[in-house]
Design a protein around this motif. Structure first.
Motif, PDB file in Angstrom:
ATOM      1  N   SER A 144      24.188 -33.500 -88.436  1.00 30.33           N
ATOM      2  CA  SER A 144      25.054 -33.554 -87.262  1.00 30.33           C
ATOM      3  C   SER A 144      26.427 -34.050 -87.701  1.00 30.33           C
ATOM      4  CB  SER A 144      24.478 -34.491 -86.193  1.00 30.33           C
ATOM      5  OG  SER A 144      23.234 -34.013 -85.728  1.00 30.33           O
ATOM      6  N   TRP A 145      27.481 -33.331 -87.249  1.00 32.13           N
ATOM      7  CA  TRP A 145      28.840 -33.706 -87.642  1.00 32.13           C
ATOM      8  C   TRP A 145      29.816 -33.284 -86.542  1.00 32.13           C
ATOM      9  CZ3 TRP A 145      30.290 -36.692 -91.613  1.00 32.13           C
ATOM     10  CH2 TRP A 145      31.648 -36.790 -91.891  1.00 32.13           C
ATOM     11  N   PRO A 146      30.749 -34.161 -86.157  1.00 33.21           N
ATOM     12  CA  PRO A 146      31.744 -33.765 -85.144  1.00 33.21           C
ATOM     13  C   PRO A 146      32.648 -32.650 -85.669  1.00 33.21           C
ATOM     14  CG  PRO A 146      32.286 -35.918 -86.073  1.00 33.21           C
ATOM     15  CD  PRO A 146      30.930 -35.556 -86.588  1.00 33.21           C
ATOM     16  N   VAL A 147      32.734 -31.543 -84.928  1.00 28.91           N
ATOM     17  CA  VAL A 147      33.370 -30.340 -85.461  1.00 28.91           C
ATOM     18  C   VAL A 147      34.882 -30.486 -85.622  1.00 28.91           C
ATOM     19  CG1 VAL A 147      31.577 -28.823 -84.582  1.00 28.91           C
ATOM     20  CG2 VAL A 147      33.571 -29.315 -83.151  1.00 28.91           C
ATOM     21  N   ARG A 148      35.498 -31.406 -84.934  1.00 31.88           N
ATOM     22  CA  ARG A 148      36.962 -31.543 -85.024  1.00 31.88           C
ATOM     23  C   ARG A 148      37.409 -32.465 -86.158  1.00 31.88           C
ATOM     24  NH1 ARG A 148      38.835 -29.252 -80.224  1.00 31.88           N
ATOM     25  NH2 ARG A 148      37.150 -29.020 -78.704  1.00 31.88           N
ATOM     26  N   ILE A 149      36.455 -33.045 -86.870  1.00 33.29           N
ATOM     27  CA  ILE A 149      36.774 -33.952 -87.976  1.00 33.29           C
ATOM     28  C   ILE A 149      36.401 -33.267 -89.293  1.00 33.29           C
ATOM     29  CG2 ILE A 149      36.288 -36.180 -89.049  1.00 33.29           C
ATOM     30  CD1 ILE A 149      35.663 -37.263 -86.258  1.00 33.29           C
ATOM     31  N   PRO A 150      37.329 -33.131 -90.233  1.00 34.41           N
ATOM     32  CA  PRO A 150      36.996 -32.484 -91.521  1.00 34.41           C
ATOM     33  C   PRO A 150      35.932 -33.268 -92.283  1.00 34.41           C
ATOM     34  CG  PRO A 150      39.385 -32.671 -91.227  1.00 34.41           C
ATOM     35  CD  PRO A 150      38.751 -33.494 -90.149  1.00 34.41           C
ATOM     36  N   ARG A 151      35.026 -32.563 -92.948  1.00 37.79           N
ATOM     37  CA  ARG A 151      34.027 -33.220 -93.777  1.00 37.79           C
ATOM     38  C   ARG A 151      34.699 -33.712 -95.059  1.00 37.79           C
ATOM     39  NH1 ARG A 151      28.498 -32.384 -92.955  1.00 37.79           N
ATOM     40  NH2 ARG A 151      28.144 -32.436 -95.209  1.00 37.79           N
ATOM     41  N   PRO A 152      34.315 -34.896 -95.542  1.00 32.40           N
ATOM     42  CA  PRO A 152      34.984 -35.472 -96.717  1.00 32.40           C
ATOM     43  C   PRO A 152      34.569 -34.796 -98.018  1.00 32.40           C
ATOM     44  CG  PRO A 152      33.188 -36.894 -96.002  1.00 32.40           C
ATOM     45  CD  PRO A 152      33.294 -35.808 -94.987  1.00 32.40           C
ATOM     46  N   ILE A 157      36.318 -22.054 -83.038  1.00 27.07           N
ATOM     47  CA  ILE A 157      37.036 -22.113 -84.313  1.00 27.07           C
ATOM     48  C   ILE A 157      36.614 -23.350 -85.110  1.00 27.07           C
ATOM     49  CG2 ILE A 157      39.307 -22.533 -85.328  1.00 27.07           C
ATOM     50  CD1 ILE A 157      39.119 -19.712 -84.580  1.00 27.07           C
ATOM     51  N   TYR A 158      36.528 -24.495 -84.429  1.00 25.38           N
ATOM     52  CA  TYR A 158      36.149 -25.740 -85.111  1.00 25.38           C
ATOM     53  C   TYR A 158      34.685 -25.703 -85.547  1.00 25.38           C
ATOM     54  CZ  TYR A 158      40.496 -27.460 -83.071  1.00 25.38           C
ATOM     55  OH  TYR A 158      41.809 -27.621 -82.720  1.00 25.38           O
ATOM     56  N   THR A 159      33.843 -25.085 -84.736  1.00 28.72           N
ATOM     57  CA  THR A 159      32.436 -24.947 -85.121  1.00 28.72           C
ATOM     58  C   THR A 159      32.302 -24.143 -86.406  1.00 28.72           C
ATOM     59  OG1 THR A 159      31.819 -25.013 -82.777  1.00 28.72           O
ATOM     60  CG2 THR A 159      30.171 -24.180 -84.330  1.00 28.72           C
ATOM     61  N   GLY A 160      33.045 -23.036 -86.471  1.00 28.59           N
ATOM     62  CA  GLY A 160      32.972 -22.183 -87.653  1.00 28.59           C
ATOM     63  C   GLY A 160      33.459 -22.868 -88.911  1.00 28.59           C
ATOM     64  N   ILE A 161      34.575 -23.587 -88.839  1.00 35.92           N
ATOM     65  CA  ILE A 161      35.133 -24.222 -90.039  1.00 35.92           C
ATOM     66  C   ILE A 161      34.238 -25.381 -90.481  1.00 35.92           C
ATOM     67  CG2 ILE A 161      36.638 -25.861 -88.836  1.00 35.92           C
ATOM     68  CD1 ILE A 161      37.648 -23.867 -91.936  1.00 35.92           C
ATOM     69  N   GLU A 199      46.032 -27.940 -88.387  1.00 34.71           N
ATOM     70  CA  GLU A 199      44.782 -28.666 -88.613  1.00 34.71           C
ATOM     71  C   GLU A 199      43.657 -27.717 -89.003  1.00 34.71           C
ATOM     72  OE1 GLU A 199      44.042 -30.735 -85.023  1.00 34.71           O
ATOM     73  OE2 GLU A 199      45.660 -32.188 -85.297  1.00 34.71           O
ATOM     74  N   PHE A 200      43.666 -26.527 -88.415  1.00 38.66           N
ATOM     75  CA  PHE A 200      42.617 -25.543 -88.715  1.00 38.66           C
ATOM     76  C   PHE A 200      42.782 -24.999 -90.136  1.00 38.66           C
ATOM     77  CE2 PHE A 200      41.680 -20.881 -88.574  1.00 38.66           C
ATOM     78  CZ  PHE A 200      40.308 -20.989 -88.701  1.00 38.66           C
ATOM     79  N   TYR A 201      43.958 -24.497 -90.479  1.00 38.87           N
ATOM     80  CA  TYR A 201      44.153 -23.871 -91.793  1.00 38.87           C
ATOM     81  C   TYR A 201      44.121 -24.894 -92.933  1.00 38.87           C
ATOM     82  CZ  TYR A 201      45.207 -19.261 -89.897  1.00 38.87           C
ATOM     83  OH  TYR A 201      45.118 -18.039 -89.289  1.00 38.87           O
ATOM     84  N   GLU A 202      44.478 -26.124 -92.660  1.00 42.47           N
ATOM     85  CA  GLU A 202      44.470 -27.137 -93.722  1.00 42.47           C
ATOM     86  C   GLU A 202      43.067 -27.563 -94.132  1.00 42.47           C
ATOM     87  OE1 GLU A 202      46.969 -30.139 -92.098  1.00 42.47           O
ATOM     88  OE2 GLU A 202      48.827 -29.078 -92.583  1.00 42.47           O
ATOM     89  N   ARG A 203      42.058 -27.161 -93.384  1.00 46.72           N
ATOM     90  CA  ARG A 203      40.679 -27.473 -93.770  1.00 46.72           C
ATOM     91  C   ARG A 203      40.151 -26.493 -94.813  1.00 46.72           C
ATOM     92  NH1 ARG A 203      37.516 -29.193 -88.246  1.00 46.72           N
ATOM     93  NH2 ARG A 203      35.775 -29.448 -89.720  1.00 46.72           N
ATOM     94  N   ALA A 204      40.932 -25.464 -95.128  1.00 47.96           N
ATOM     95  CA  ALA A 204      40.582 -24.573 -96.244  1.00 47.96           C
ATOM     96  C   ALA A 204      40.860 -25.298 -97.553  1.00 47.96           C
ATOM     97  CB  ALA A 204      41.397 -23.286 -96.168  1.00 47.96           C
TER      98      ALA A 204
END
Length: 448
Positions: A45-53, A162-166, A219-224
Motif C-alpha cells: 500500500s502506497w499513497p499515489v501522490r507521493i513518489p516512492r523513494p 495518472i497518479y495511480t499509473g505512475i 510533478e507527474f513527469y519528474e517521477r520518471a
C-alpha cells in the motif's frame, strides 16, 4: 513479480512461507522491527501522490528502443526519459502509443486510458493477447497493465488515474524492471483538474485551468527516471513517461502543451498535413526534437555502428535542405532547380516514403529493429553519394533516378524481414552495378 520489503520498514525477517500458490492477502513473511512486527504480503500500500523513494538517480545512457524509425533514429528517448506526443484530433496519437506499448523493449508497460473513448481500451484488450513479444515469445498482454478511466467515468477518478499509473510503474521499477508508461491523454487529465478546481471555486488562470496546472504537470513527469533501487542488492530500474497531449484545434500554444514542454525532453509533434496525406506516423521531422541524442550517441556507437549518428545527421540535413527547396518549388516549380538540388528533392522523397513512413498494421514493417534501421540508412546514403558523384560529372539526374533502383529503396522496409539482413548487401551490389555501368557509359561518350 518480486516480493519487496516496503520502503519504510526494516528489521529481522522471520516466519517465511515456503514456495507455493497464495492469494494476495496471504502473509508471506514477517519483519521484526523496533516498533513491532510488520506483515509483508503480495502487495504494498502506497499513497499515489507521493513518489516512492530510491537510493540514487542515474544518468540516461540507454535508449528505449521503440521499433518506430522516426523516433529511434531521429528523436530517441532514453530509458527513464520523458516525452510528449501533441497532436490534434485524428493525427494518430493513440496509434503511436499503441505501437510504443506493443514493441518498445521495456519489461513492463503501464497504459493509462485517461478520459479517452472506451473503444480504444477495448482495442487494446482484444489485440494485445494475440500479439507475441519478440524478445521472449510470450503474449504481450502478460507484461501490460491497463488503467481504464474512460470519458464516462467520474472526474475525480480521472484526475487520480495518472497518479495511480505512475505509482504502479515505480513499484515495478523498484523490482529492477524497465517500465514504460503511456498516458492517453494528459489533456483530459488537465480538464479534470479544471473541473474539480471550478467546483472548489478556486481562482482560474489561463483558459480556466487552475494556476497550479504547470506544477502538477511537473510533478507527474519528474517521477520518471532511471534509478538504483533501495536495498542491499543492486537493482537498476527505470520509468519512461510518454504522455499524449490533445490541444483543442491543434493549437500548441494552449496551457497544457506549453506547460508540458517545460518538463519533457522529447517532443514528437504530430502534423495534421502529414496525417491527411496518410503519412503515418505523422511525426513532423522538422518541428520535433530530442535532447537525448548527445547522451545516447555513445550507446549507438558501441551497440549499433560507429557511423549511426553520422548517418542520422546526414539524412536530417537532406530533409532540412529539401524543406528549403520546397518553398522554391511552390513558387516557380522544380524544373528551375539545378540537377544537384533535384537529386536532393528526390532522395528526400525516398527518405520520407521509404524510411519515415511506417505501417502500424504490417506484419513486417510495424516493428523495425535498430540494425535494420542502420542498414536502411546506409543503403539510402550510398545511393545518394553514388548518384551525386555522377551528377557532378554532368550526368542528367533523370538518368541517375532509375525506377528499378528507386522502387527497391522504397519497398525494402516491407521486402526485407528481420532475419534476412543479408539482402541489403544484394541491394548494394545492384546499385554498384547500375552506377558503374552508367559511369562507364558516360566516360566512353566523353572520350569519344
Amino acid at each position: 513479480n518480486k516480493i519487496m520489503i516496503p520502503p519504510n520498514i526494516s528489521g529481522k525477517v522471520k516466519n517465511v512461507k515456503s514456495s507455493g500458490k497464495y492469494n494476495v492477502d496471504t502473509v508471506l513473511l514477517t519483519v521484526e522491527g523496533k516498533d513491532g512486527d510488520h506483515d509483508v504480503k503480495l502487495y504494498q500500500s502506497w499513497p499515489v501522490r507521493i513518489p516512492r523513494p530510491y537510493k540514487e538517480r542515474l544518468l540516461p545512457r540507454e535508449p528505449l528502443v521503440t521499433g518506430i524509425r522516426v523516433i529511434d533514429t531521429f528523436f530517441p528517448i532514453s530509458k527513464g526519459g520523458t516525452a510528449a506526443i501533441p497532436g490534434g484530433f485524428g493525427t494518430g496519437k493513440t496509434v503511436v502509443q499503441h505501437q510504443l506499448a506493443k514493441w518498445s523493449d521495456a519489461d513492463v508497460i503501464v497504459y493509462i486510458g485517461c478520459g479517452e473513448r472506451g473503444n480504444e481500451m477495448t482495442e487494446v484488450l482484444e489485440e494485445f493477447p494475440q500479439l507475441i513479444d519478440p524478445r521472449n515469445g510470450r503474449p504481450l498482454m502478460e507484461r501490460t497493465i491497463l488503467i481504464a478511466n474512460t470519458s464516462n467515468m467520474p472526474v475525480s477518478a480521472r484526475e487520480a488515474s495518472i497518479y495511480t499509473g505512475i505509482t504502479i510503474a515505480e513499484y515495478f521499477r523498484d523490482m529492477g524492471y524497465n517500465v514504460a508508461l503511456m498516458a492517453d491523454s494528459t489533456s483530459r487529465w488537465a480538464e479534470a483538474l479544471r473541473e474539480i478546481s471550478g467546483r472548489l471555486e478556486e481562482m482560474p488562470a489561463e483558459e480556466g485551468f487552475p494556476p497550479y496546472l504547470a506544477s502538477r504537470i511537473g510533478e507527474f513527469y519528474e517521477r520518471a527516471g532511471r534509478v538504483n533501487a533501495l536495498g542491499e542488492n543492486k537493482r537498476v530500474g527505470s520509468v519512461s513517461v510518454i504522455g499524449a497531449v490533445s490541444p483543442p484545434g491543434g493549437d500548441f500554444s494552449e496551457p497544457v502543451t506549453t506547460g508540458t514542454k517545460r518538463f519533457i525532453r522529447c517532443f514528437w509533434e504530430l502534423d495534421r498535413q502529414l496525417a491527411n496525406a496518410r503519412h503515418h506516423p505523422s511525426i513532423n521531422w522538422l518541428d520535433s526534437y530530442s535532447e537525448y541524442n548527445s547522451e545516447l550517441k555513445e550507446w549507438f556507437s558501441k551497440n549499433i555502428d560507429p557511423d549511426f549518428s553520422k548517418f542520422r545527421d546526414r539524412v536530417m540535413g537532406i530533409l532540412t535542405e529539401d524543406d528549403n527547396l520546397q518553398q522554391i518549388i511552390k513558387l516557380v516549380g522544380e524544373d528551375v532547380l539545378p540537377d544537384n538540388q533535384k537529386l536532393i528533392v528526390r532522395v528526400a522523397n525516398i527518405v520520407k516514403v521509404g524510411y519515415l513512413q511506417q505501417d502500424a498494421f504490417s506484419d513486417v514493417d510495424s516493428n523495425c529493429p535498430l540494425k535494420k534501421q542502420h542498414e536502411m540508412l546506409k543503403v539510402i546514403l550510398k545511393y545518394y553519394d553514388r548518384a551525386g558523384v555522377l551528377v557532378s560529372k554532368g550526368v542528367a539526374v533523370s538518368e541517375v533516378l532509375d525506377d528499378s533502383i528507386v522502387n527497391i529503396l522504397m519497398r525494402m522496409k516491407e521486402n526485407i524481414s528481420m532475419d534476412k539482413f543479408d539482402q541489403f548487401k544484394e541491394i548494394e551490389k545492384k546499385m554498384d552495378s547500375f552506377f558503374d555501368s552508367l559511369d562507364n557509359k558516360y566516360q566512353t561518350v566523353k572520350e569519344a
